[in-house]
Design a protein around this motif. Structure first.
Motif, short mmCIF file in Angstrom:
data_model
loop_
_atom_site.label_atom_id
_atom_site.label_comp_id
_atom_site.label_asym_id
_atom_site.label_seq_id
_atom_site.Cartn_x
_atom_site.Cartn_y
_atom_site.Cartn_z
N ASN A 242 0.84 -1.20 0.00
CA ASN A 242 0.00 0.00 0.00
C ASN A 242 0.88 1.26 0.00
O ASN A 242 0.62 2.21 -0.75
CB ASN A 242 -0.94 -0.02 1.21
CG ASN A 242 -2.05 1.00 1.12
OD1 ASN A 242 -2.52 1.33 0.04
ND2 ASN A 242 -2.47 1.49 2.27
N ASP B 59 -4.30 1.66 -6.66
CA ASP B 59 -5.13 2.14 -5.55
C ASP B 59 -4.34 2.12 -4.25
O ASP B 59 -3.79 1.10 -3.88
CB ASP B 59 -6.37 1.25 -5.38
CG ASP B 59 -7.21 1.17 -6.64
OD1 ASP B 59 -7.19 2.13 -7.41
OD2 ASP B 59 -7.86 0.13 -6.84
N SER B 60 -4.31 3.25 -3.58
CA SER B 60 -3.66 3.32 -2.27
C SER B 60 -4.30 4.44 -1.46
O SER B 60 -4.54 5.52 -1.98
CB SER B 60 -2.16 3.60 -2.41
OG SER B 60 -1.58 3.77 -1.14
N ASP B 61 -4.54 4.13 -0.20
CA ASP B 61 -5.08 5.16 0.69
C ASP B 61 -4.01 5.63 1.68
O ASP B 61 -4.30 6.36 2.62
CB ASP B 61 -6.31 4.64 1.44
CG ASP B 61 -6.01 3.40 2.26
OD1 ASP B 61 -4.86 2.89 2.22
OD2 ASP B 61 -6.94 2.91 2.93
N TYR B 62 -2.77 5.22 1.43
CA TYR B 62 -1.68 5.60 2.32
C TYR B 62 -1.37 7.09 2.18
O TYR B 62 -1.26 7.61 1.07
CB TYR B 62 -0.43 4.77 2.02
CG TYR B 62 0.73 5.09 2.92
CD1 TYR B 62 0.76 4.63 4.23
CD2 TYR B 62 1.79 5.88 2.47
CE1 TYR B 62 1.82 4.94 5.07
CE2 TYR B 62 2.85 6.18 3.30
CZ TYR B 62 2.86 5.71 4.60
OH TYR B 62 3.91 6.03 5.43
#
Length: 167
Positions: free
Chosen positions: A6, A73-76
């Motif tokens: 991530n 996709d990454s929410d970091y």
């Protein structure tokens, strides 16, 4: 999604790198970029070893195949320190494969501050396709990437200023 992958996805997006698991060049570059960023202080738990094309991590390879459909996709949220490292990387490096291979191999083999003749000889033994210029450029960029500001003494600052004033 695993924490390390991530984070890596967020770093690659920040650098503007588009990843495609079906493309060898893309997979090659991800391995080298991840290794160099880790060497610069980015906290990921991937362990690299010397492989045909320089640093390689099987776990990273497993991760990018496992998360292939989500690899953009990454929410970091990238920290200020991580942004500083990523900005330094993007200022010094480009995505040229031979450069990534040269820099990452020199760092992996702990040759960054070795005599240039020794570096060329050792790298040529395992990577004869790299030219002397590519190896020298790799060593110089590795020095820039790994240089810590606390190493910059007042005397060095003055010397740098003198060199910058020469036209």
């Amino acid at each position: 999604m695993d924490k390390d992958v991530n984070k890596l996805i967020a770093y690659l997006k920040y650098l503007g790198f588009r990843f495609n698991t079906s493309d060898f060049d893309s997979r090659f570059n991800v391995q080298k970029i991840a290794f160099i960023l880790k060497s610069m202080g980015i906290d990921v738990n991937y362990r690299f070893h010397l492989w045909k094309h320089s640093p390689y991590c099987t776990l990273l390879s497993d991760d990018y195949y496992k998360y292939n459909t989500h690899f953009s996709d990454s929410d970091y949220i990238i920290s200020k320190n991580e942004k500083r490292i990523l900005n330094r990387f993007s200022k010094i490096m480009d995505m040229d494969q031979k450069l990534l291979e040269s820099v990452s191999t020199i760092i992996l083999l702990d040759l960054v501050y070795s005599n240039v003749g020794v570096v060329i000889k050792k790298i040529k033994e395992i990577k004869p396709h790299l030219s002397d210029i590519e190896i020298i450029d790799g060593q110089n960029r590795a020095k820039e990437l790994l240089f810590k500001d606390e190493f910059l003494t007042e005397e060095l600052r003055n010397q740098i200023l003198e060199w910058e004033q020469i036209d």
